[in-house]
Scaffold this motif. Structure first.
Motif, PDB file in Angstrom:
ATOM      1  N   ASP A  41      -4.638   9.218   7.674  1.00 51.28           N
ATOM      2  CA  ASP A  41      -3.519   7.900   7.649  1.00 51.28           C
ATOM      3  C   ASP A  41      -3.872   6.719   7.273  1.00 51.28           C
ATOM      4  O   ASP A  41      -2.902   6.165   6.599  1.00 51.28           O
ATOM      5  CB  ASP A  41      -3.458   7.752   9.571  1.00 51.28           C
ATOM      6  CG  ASP A  41      -2.492   6.785   9.742  1.00 51.28           C
ATOM      7  OD1 ASP A  41      -1.287   6.886   9.246  1.00 51.28           O
ATOM      8  OD2 ASP A  41      -2.769   5.962  10.708  1.00 51.28           O
ATOM      9  N   SER A  77      -3.899   7.822   3.256  1.00 53.01           N
ATOM     10  CA  SER A  77      -2.762   8.331   2.763  1.00 53.01           C
ATOM     11  C   SER A  77      -2.981   8.910   1.514  1.00 53.01           C
ATOM     12  O   SER A  77      -2.155   8.717   0.429  1.00 53.01           O
ATOM     13  CB  SER A  77      -1.478   7.351   2.997  1.00 53.01           C
ATOM     14  OG  SER A  77      -1.558   6.149   2.030  1.00 53.01           O
ATOM     15  N   ARG A 123       1.538   0.461   0.042  1.00 54.12           N
ATOM     16  CA  ARG A 123       0.520  -0.014   0.927  1.00 54.12           C
ATOM     17  C   ARG A 123      -0.525  -0.829   0.210  1.00 54.12           C
ATOM     18  O   ARG A 123      -0.405  -1.054  -0.938  1.00 54.12           O
ATOM     19  CB  ARG A 123      -0.094   1.058   1.578  1.00 54.12           C
ATOM     20  CG  ARG A 123      -1.047   2.107   0.583  1.00 54.12           C
ATOM     21  CD  ARG A 123      -1.363   3.481   1.002  1.00 54.12           C
ATOM     22  NE  ARG A 123      -2.427   3.264   1.962  1.00 54.12           N
ATOM     23  CZ  ARG A 123      -2.085   3.629   3.450  1.00 54.12           C
ATOM     24  NH1 ARG A 123      -0.961   3.810   3.784  1.00 54.12           N
ATOM     25  NH2 ARG A 123      -3.090   3.327   4.387  1.00 54.12           N
ATOM     26  N   GLY A 143       4.386  -0.268   3.413  1.00 54.66           N
ATOM     27  CA  GLY A 143       3.338   0.784   3.842  1.00 54.66           C
ATOM     28  C   GLY A 143       2.653  -0.139   4.802  1.00 54.66           C
ATOM     29  O   GLY A 143       3.092  -0.946   5.548  1.00 54.66           O
TER      30      GLY A 143
END
Lengths: 271, 240
Positions: free
Chosen positions: A199, A202, B140, B158
């Motif tokens: 998580d 990723s 992200r 993200g």
């Protein structure tokens, strides 16, 4: 079609060198030509893990600086003849590596081998950035604990900005390899579990290597775990990871928690 | 007695950091000629330097302490008050001289005193030129990365990793998990807010007021939260 892989992590002691040796040996055992390259100039270890420490004559610094030719520095493995090692120098430091020199060495290795696996030093400095600089694929070795995961995240950011592929606007393929996974401790909540790690990072998972004494034993006798004890749980996990690298679809197994199962059994009896 | 008590009670003190635009005057080798040139120029614009911060750049001239004092005196007579020195030899300085400044950056071309302090203007004012005042990040943010966007809001689709940092002049929105630091309203906007889908942040700050993860309760951890400023207190509250 040659492929350059960097095995990196940010944090030290997570198992980069062990994984480089194990994956290199597993790929070479399938008949493809492999070279493992030690980029940890000044703190070399890959030669020990490969059991070649008494055969080192020339090293990557000699080749980068033009003092030796690449074939002189390559050490062919005695067990698998498709596996070679390009050792690092122990007497120099990372400043002896130049970008042009590394580019030339990697280019030449590409013409000789199917797989070029670069063992990166820990950290985010010159040695680590040069090790990843010309890679097509990165394997980020992570232990299931917070400091290792955060350092891996940092390295992923560098892979996406400092590699040649990233600068050309291309993607660098990235995989997570979780090592030293202890199922019992994960079950007790003393370690991050696999989902938490994935998580945060990723990225696709290449494999989960269980914590095992066999890994340490193999290192100490100078043999990659995939050769030394091919039926052990970590060796099988590395072999699966190597097959995934080659593009095979191998189902992922999370190492089982045998003690946890017994714990449950006893708890039930007590109740 | 009471005063010592007071200092003991207030065990923390808040310091602010602000940046300002200053004029830099750089004298050239012949000081007297340069001063004459300056006089000629200020005759046309008297009072140009009055009440404005001026920095003296000594990198192109070699002056001893006496020379620096003489120059400061000459400038003071012309109504130019030097707040700091740049490019001076540290061995020539003592505490009675203005402090040595480093790290100065050239200001934008239009940065005259009248519009040199955009921080004091509301954010909306700068949008009159049809410039976007928000930044959308579709990926992200990885550990070690910093996003600085002084001119408006930052939205991240993200997650924001532990060990990364977002600095925004406006508000900050994180659609994933916020694990790093978020510093909103960095240019003096107390109305900025921070929103995130899941709060695992290390630190939240609005307009210089900050709180670390240790200082908020479990009820806002791992939750969707928003954060805002209320009379100098940073509030972190569940979004739902």
């Amino acid at each position: 079609m040659s492929k350059v892989i960097v095995v990196t992590s940010g944090k030290g002691g997570v198992g980069k060198t062990t994984s480089t040796a194990a994956l290199g040996a597993a790929l070479a055992a399938s008949g493809q030509t492999v070279v493992v390259v030690d980029f940890d100039v000044g703190l070399r270890n890959l030669d020990l893990v490969m059991g070649a420490e008494r055969r080192v004559v020339y090293d990557i610094i000699n080749v980068v600086q033009g003092a030796a030719k690449l074939p002189q520095a390559l050490i062919r493995d005695k067990r698998i003849d498709t596996l070679s090692l390009l050792p690092a120098s122990q007497t120099r430091d990372k400043d002896a590596l130049t970008e042009e020199g590394v580019a030339r060495v990697i280019k030449e290795l590409r013409t000789k081998f199917d797989w070029v696996i670069c063992d990166s030093p820990a950290g985010i400095e010159r040695g680590a950035t040069l090790a990843m600089r010309f890679a097509d694929t990165a394997i980020i070795v992570t232990n299931p604990e917070v400091s290792s995961v955060r350092d891996s995240d940092r390295i992923i950011g560098l892979l996406d900005s400092k590699t040649e592929r990233a600068e050309k606007g291309e993607r660098i393929e990235k995989h997570i390899l979780i090592t030293r996974y202890d199922a019992a401790r994960a079950a007790r909540g003393e370690m991050l579990n696999i989902e938490d790690v994935l998580d945060i990072l990723s990225l696709p998972l290449l494999g989960i290597i269980p914590e095992s004494e066999e890994v340490l034993r193999a290192s100490n006798v100078g043999s990659p775990i995939t050769l030394n004890d091919p039926n052990s749980a970590p060796a099988r996990a590395y072999c699966d990871a190597a097959r995934r690298l080659k593009g095979h679809d191998v189902p992922m197994t999370i190492p089982a928690d045998r003690r946890g199962f017994l714990d449950k059994l006893f708890r039930r009896r007590a109740a | 007695m009471t005063s010592t008590d007071a200092t003991e009670v207030s065990n923390s003190m808040r310091f602010c950091i602000r940046s300002y635009i200053a004029f830099v005057v750089a004298p050239t080798a012949s000081i007297n000629e340069w001063l004459a040139e300056l006089d000629h120029w200020t005759r046309n614009s008297p009072g140009f330097f009055v009440g404005r911060p001026v920095v003296l750049d000594l990198s192109t001239v070699k002056l001893g302490q006496a020379g620096i004092r003489h120059l400061l005196h000459q400038l003071a007579e012309r109504g130019i008050h030097i707040i700091g020195l740049e490019g001076a030899d540290t061995s020539q300085l003592d505490p009675s001289l203005p402090p040595l400044l480093t790290g100065g950056r050239p200001a934008e071309k239009h940065g005259t005193a009248d519009n040199a302090f955009p921080a004091n203007k509301p954010i909306a004012a700068s949008s009159t030129q049809d410039e976007p005042t928000s930044l959308l990040i579709e990926t992200r943010i990885r550990s070690g990365q910093t996003v600085v966007f002084p001119s408006g809001d930052v939205t991240v689709l993200g997650s924001v990793a532990s060990g990364s940092e977002i600095v925004a002049g406006g508000s900050i929105h994180v659609c994933g998990t916020l694990r790093g630091r978020a510093l909103a309203g960095s240019k003096g906007n107390g109305r900025a807010r921070i929103f995130c889908r899941k709060n695992e942040a290390e630190l939240l700050a609005i307009n210089g007021y900050y709180r670390t993860a240790e200082e908020w309760g479990a009820d806002v951890r791992s939750q969707p939260v928003q954060s805002w400023l209320e009379e100098g207190v940073l509030i972190v509250a569940p979004l739902d």
